[in-house]
Design a protein around this motif. Structure first.
Motif, short mmCIF file in Angstrom:
data_model
loop_
_atom_site.label_atom_id
_atom_site.label_comp_id
_atom_site.label_asym_id
_atom_site.label_seq_id
_atom_site.Cartn_x
_atom_site.Cartn_y
_atom_site.Cartn_z
N GLN A 53 -0.33 -16.94 34.10
CA GLN A 53 -1.23 -17.50 35.31
C GLN A 53 -0.75 -17.64 36.63
OE1 GLN A 53 -3.70 -20.75 34.03
NE2 GLN A 53 -4.86 -19.30 32.57
N ASP A 56 -3.80 -31.81 22.63
CA ASP A 56 -3.59 -31.05 21.47
C ASP A 56 -3.28 -29.45 21.92
OD1 ASP A 56 -3.58 -31.70 19.15
OD2 ASP A 56 -5.41 -30.90 18.30
N ARG A 57 -2.17 -28.78 21.53
CA ARG A 57 -2.02 -27.45 21.77
C ARG A 57 -1.46 -27.29 23.15
NH1 ARG A 57 -5.30 -23.30 18.75
NH2 ARG A 57 -6.72 -24.86 17.24
N GLU A 70 -18.87 -29.10 26.60
CA GLU A 70 -18.25 -29.68 27.69
C GLU A 70 -18.82 -28.55 28.89
OE1 GLU A 70 -13.92 -29.96 27.56
OE2 GLU A 70 -14.10 -31.68 26.37
N ASN A 86 -7.45 -28.60 32.55
CA ASN A 86 -8.46 -27.94 31.78
C ASN A 86 -8.73 -28.19 30.51
OD1 ASN A 86 -9.31 -26.41 34.23
ND2 ASN A 86 -8.04 -24.85 33.90
N LEU A 87 -7.42 -28.18 29.71
CA LEU A 87 -7.37 -28.41 28.20
C LEU A 87 -8.07 -29.81 27.95
CD1 LEU A 87 -4.11 -27.33 26.84
CD2 LEU A 87 -6.06 -26.14 27.15
N GLU A 113 -9.43 -18.85 29.98
CA GLU A 113 -8.04 -18.56 29.44
C GLU A 113 -7.34 -19.77 28.75
OE1 GLU A 113 -5.88 -14.91 31.78
OE2 GLU A 113 -5.73 -16.73 32.48
N ASP A 114 -7.60 -20.99 29.45
CA ASP A 114 -7.28 -22.48 29.05
C ASP A 114 -8.06 -22.84 27.97
OD1 ASP A 114 -5.20 -22.29 30.92
OD2 ASP A 114 -6.22 -23.74 32.34
N GLN A 115 -9.31 -22.30 27.99
CA GLN A 115 -10.21 -22.63 26.98
C GLN A 115 -9.91 -21.97 25.52
OE1 GLN A 115 -11.94 -25.46 27.21
NE2 GLN A 115 -11.23 -25.32 29.09
N ASN A 175 0.76 -18.69 28.73
CA ASN A 175 -0.45 -18.42 29.38
C ASN A 175 -0.69 -18.91 30.70
OD1 ASN A 175 -3.45 -18.39 30.05
ND2 ASN A 175 -3.53 -20.40 28.97
N ARG A 181 -3.64 -8.43 36.16
CA ARG A 181 -3.66 -9.37 35.01
C ARG A 181 -5.36 -9.43 34.86
NH1 ARG A 181 -4.69 -15.12 35.45
NH2 ARG A 181 -4.40 -15.17 37.50
N SER A 212 -9.16 -18.42 34.96
CA SER A 212 -7.91 -19.20 34.40
C SER A 212 -8.62 -20.38 33.58
CB SER A 212 -7.25 -19.85 35.71
OG SER A 212 -6.52 -19.08 36.25
N ILE A 213 -9.68 -20.93 33.78
CA ILE A 213 -10.30 -21.97 32.88
C ILE A 213 -10.75 -21.32 31.58
CG2 ILE A 213 -12.51 -23.44 33.00
CD1 ILE A 213 -12.40 -23.70 36.12
N LYS A 250 -9.46 -13.43 19.53
CA LYS A 250 -8.88 -14.60 18.83
C LYS A 250 -9.88 -15.21 18.08
CE LYS A 250 -4.64 -15.08 21.32
NZ LYS A 250 -3.79 -16.00 22.04
N ASN A 253 -3.44 -26.65 33.87
CA ASN A 253 -3.76 -26.21 32.41
C ASN A 253 -4.10 -27.49 31.54
OD1 ASN A 253 -2.17 -26.19 29.83
ND2 ASN A 253 -3.38 -24.12 30.04
N ASN A 266 0.40 -21.19 24.86
CA ASN A 266 -0.18 -21.82 25.98
C ASN A 266 0.70 -21.77 27.00
OD1 ASN A 266 -2.46 -23.19 27.38
ND2 ASN A 266 -1.31 -25.27 27.19
N SER A 313 -6.91 -20.83 24.65
CA SER A 313 -5.56 -21.68 24.14
C SER A 313 -5.94 -22.85 23.67
CB SER A 313 -4.61 -21.90 25.58
OG SER A 313 -3.90 -21.08 26.11
N ARG A 314 -6.93 -23.34 23.91
CA ARG A 314 -7.25 -24.62 23.32
C ARG A 314 -8.02 -24.52 21.76
NH1 ARG A 314 -11.90 -27.98 26.55
NH2 ARG A 314 -11.59 -30.04 25.61
N GLY A 315 -8.25 -23.32 21.73
CA GLY A 315 -9.17 -22.90 20.31
C GLY A 315 -10.53 -23.41 20.31
#
Lengths: 334, 347
Positions: free
Chosen positions: A42, A28-29, B82, A286-287, B100-102, A38, A234, B97-98, B130, A283, A35, B104-106
């Protein structure tokens, strides 16, 4: 088919398509524009560093000090601008100069003192990281003017279908184009290839091998300096361990992109796709909530897979060529 | 001729891709429990609340115990949780980075133990913008926009307890080596400040400089301790303020044959030191239960998402009374572990 086997980038492109599609379908996403931007943000620093590293690898060398130089550049910026309140842009120039100096030093130690690239840059890796920790007192520094921090969040646009693109991504793409043009269309680019293909023959044909090599290492150092500045902007702070693990990710991206560690062959386009593969892989994992300890295992496997696939491609190409040669006489008869 | 071959090639590629998807789809379902730490309770089909913990480092005993506590609470609450983090110590950028990715994942909430209290400020801001609720636990980022911080103990107080115990052990005089992890972690620098503050009460004690920084790595802890022992043969004790420090110092003493001659007190977990404590190589530990810490944090975060804010003096089952300060710091009561009571603790 033949052109696919010939193309250096075919393996990495296939990897990109497979990994991207797999995550797009299962996660998802993942495939949302947000994303993907993003990820691009990075990985823009890694992309900048990888442009330089591609050139070094084409000359038949290697640089494992890239991550440490990124860290040293970040700390130089932090100490000068954050702690000593120097003008932030002057501090950026100093950070890039430090990167350039480290890279040039690498090049000189390798060419003038005849130290093997992996040993020389191993020494730099340790020395630059050590210096970053000493200069910063092993702490992160975070007292930058808003004009600089804002730069790290600046976006360019709107671009149709995508929206706003981070400035750092534009910069990385611009540098990749420059690197591509340099390697493909300039005599310096041809010399870089020649040095890696056969150093002895290049020397005998009167080309300054030392100059070419020092150029590649210096340029990489300079780009690491820039990468350090981008990373500092950043995360809005300069961290002594910035660029930790960059050497692994950058080398994997370059090799995956079809540059041969034997030298003489390489592609900026391939490297950029390689960086993208690293980015989406990290990524996506991670997701999916895959712990980092598993991720490094995946990335290691990717490196081995890339090298094996490249060997397979080289083998298929040589078979194709020998078959073609065998066919030539019969063609002539017809 | 040429174009038909290209066409065949494209078809072949599509078939291969399809096959890979099919395989990916199957293996995903079977491998999921081993590769992720998702805790799910099949209740309803509607959106399930998801809380993600982002540690400084994962895969060491201390953080594994934290993860267990999180899983226990998540199971009781029927939510998804998690436990993520970098696999190498001190990797600030990877941790960001981890996070930021979370974003994005919402996810619903992110709970962080920051590697660097300043570097996480922008990313915490971004998450809050967000609409994702951000908290800290184990280590704080006080200048960030985090909602609250759940502390295992008073960070400075821990340093003071360690140096008080060391002083008692060596009779208030001698050289003491101080071992810590990454110099950027705020909780560790506060522990160090506590030691520095506490040592002023004992004029006979000198802290050996520079301190040993082990980056949360056991091997570096052993090496650092051995090097320091070579330079300071007259050392009286080790004061350690991060969890790999105590067993690291113990092994260094065993390797150099100085065990039981030099004292060790510190912050560490019982399971890593049980034998050393029983043999008298390690004199004692001060610790909180990291499993309970993360358990309590998960519950407090879940309560907050339900609209229930933490109150000062509130009772938490099996833990005791929590102290809540106006700056959003929630403190749990701590433990002292010695030879006498070490077997009571199973973490």
């Amino acid at each position: 088919m033949r052109s696919l086997i010939r193309a250096k980038e075919s393996v990495v492109l296939l990897m990109f398509i497979v990994v991207f599609a797999a995550f797009a379908v299962t996660t998802d996403r993942f495939a949302s524009v947000d994303n993907l931007l993003n990820i691009a943000r990075q990985y823009s620093e890694l992309a900048v560093v990888a442009v330089g590293l591609t050139m070094i690898i084409i000359t038949g060398g290697i640089d494992i000090s890239v991550g440490s130089i990124v860290g040293l550049s970040s700390i130089t910026l932090g100490v000068l601008a954050g702690q000593m309140h120097m003008n932030v842009w002057a501090a950026c120039a100093a950070a890039m100069a430090v990167g350039l100096l480290c890279g040039t030093l690498n090049g000189l130690v390798i060419t003038k003192l005849g130290v093997q690239p992996i040993v020389a840059t191993l020494a730099m890796m340790s020395a630059a990281r050590g210096l970053a920790f000493v200069l910063s007192g092993a702490r992160s520094l975070a007292d930058f003017p808003d004009s600089f921090v804002g730069l790290g969040q600046t976006e360019v646009g709107p671009v149709p279908f995508i929206g706003y693109i981070p400035l750092s991504v534009c910069l990385a793409l611009l540098l990749a184009v420059c690197g591509f043009v340099l390697l493909r269309f300039t005599s310096l680019g041809r010399m870089i290839h020649a040095v890696g293909f056969s150093e002895e023959a290049t020397r005998l044909s009167g080309i300054g091998v030392v100059k070419v090599k020092v150029f590649a290492y210096s340029l990489t150092g300079l780009l690491c300096g820039l990468g350090g500045i981008m990373m500092t902007a950043r995360v809005a702070s300069s961290v002594p361990d910035a660029g930790n693990g960059f050497e692994f990710e950058a080398i994997t991206a370059v090799v995956m992109g079809g540059s041969s560690l034997r030298g003489g062959e390489g592609s900026i386009i391939g490297t950029m796709i390689g960086v993208a593969v690293m980015g989406i892989l990290r990524n996506g994992l991670n997701l999916r909530g895959v712990p980092n300890t598993w991720q490094v295992l995946f990335l290691g496997a990717m490196l081995i897979l890339a090298v094996l696939a490249d060997n397979l491609r080289v083998w298929m190409r040589s078979r194709l060529e020998s078959r073609q040669q065998a066919l030539e006489p019969s063609k002539a008869e017809a | 001729m040429k174009s038909s071959r290209t066409l065949a090639m494209v078809c072949a590629a599509i078939i291969v891709l399809a096959a890979i998807f099919a395989i990916n789809g199957c293996t995903r379902r079977t491998t999921k429990p081993t590769t992720t730490t998702t805790v799910t309770k099949p209740t309803s089909t509607k959106h399930k609340r998801k809380i993600v913990f982002v540690m400084k480092l994962i895969g060491i005993p201390y953080t594994n115990v934290c993860e267990e506590g999180m899983k226990k609470a998540a199971k009781e609450l029927g939510i998804e949780a998690e436990f993520l983090g970098p696999s190498t110590g001190g990797d600030t950028i990877q941790q960001i980075s981890i996070i930021e990715d979370q974003i994005s994942r919402g996810v619903d909430a992110i709970v962080i133990s920051p590697n660097d209290d300043k570097a996480v400020i922008p990313v915490i801001q971004k998450a809050m913008n967000k609409g994702i609720k951000v908290f800290t636990w184990d280590s704080d980022a006080p200048k960030s926009k985090r909602i609250f911080y759940v502390a295992a103990a008073d960070d400075i107080g821990i340093g003071e307890i360690v140096i008080d115990r060391v002083a008692k052990e060596i009779g208030g005089k001698g050289k003491v080596a101080l071992m810590t992890g990454s110099p950027n972690a705020l909780n560790l620098s506060l522990h160090v400040q506590g030691v520095e503050k506490g040592v002023k009460k004992y004029p006979g004690i000198t802290l050996v400089k520079p301190y040993i920084y082990n980056d949360d790595d056991q091997q570096k802890a052993i090496q650092g301790a051995i090097t320091l022992l070579q330079k300071n043969p007259d050392l009286a004790a080790f004061a350690c303020v991060n969890s790999p420090g105590v067993p690291g110092a113990a092994r260094a003493l065993i390797q150099t044959g100085k065990d039981k001659k030099i004292k060790i007190w510190g912050l560490s977990i019982p399971s890593e030191n049980r034998d050393y404590i029983k043999q008298g190589i390690v004199n004692g530990l001060t610790i909180w239960d990291p499993g309970k810490l993360t358990y309590v944090t998960t519950k407090l975060v879940n309560d907050y998402l339900d609209g229930k804010k933490p109150r000062d003096g509130m009772e938490m089952a099996g833990v005791g009374k929590l102290k809540v300060s106006p700056t959003g710091v929630i403190i749990m009561p701590g433990l002292i572990i010695t030879k006498e009571n070490v077997d009571q603790f199973n973490f």
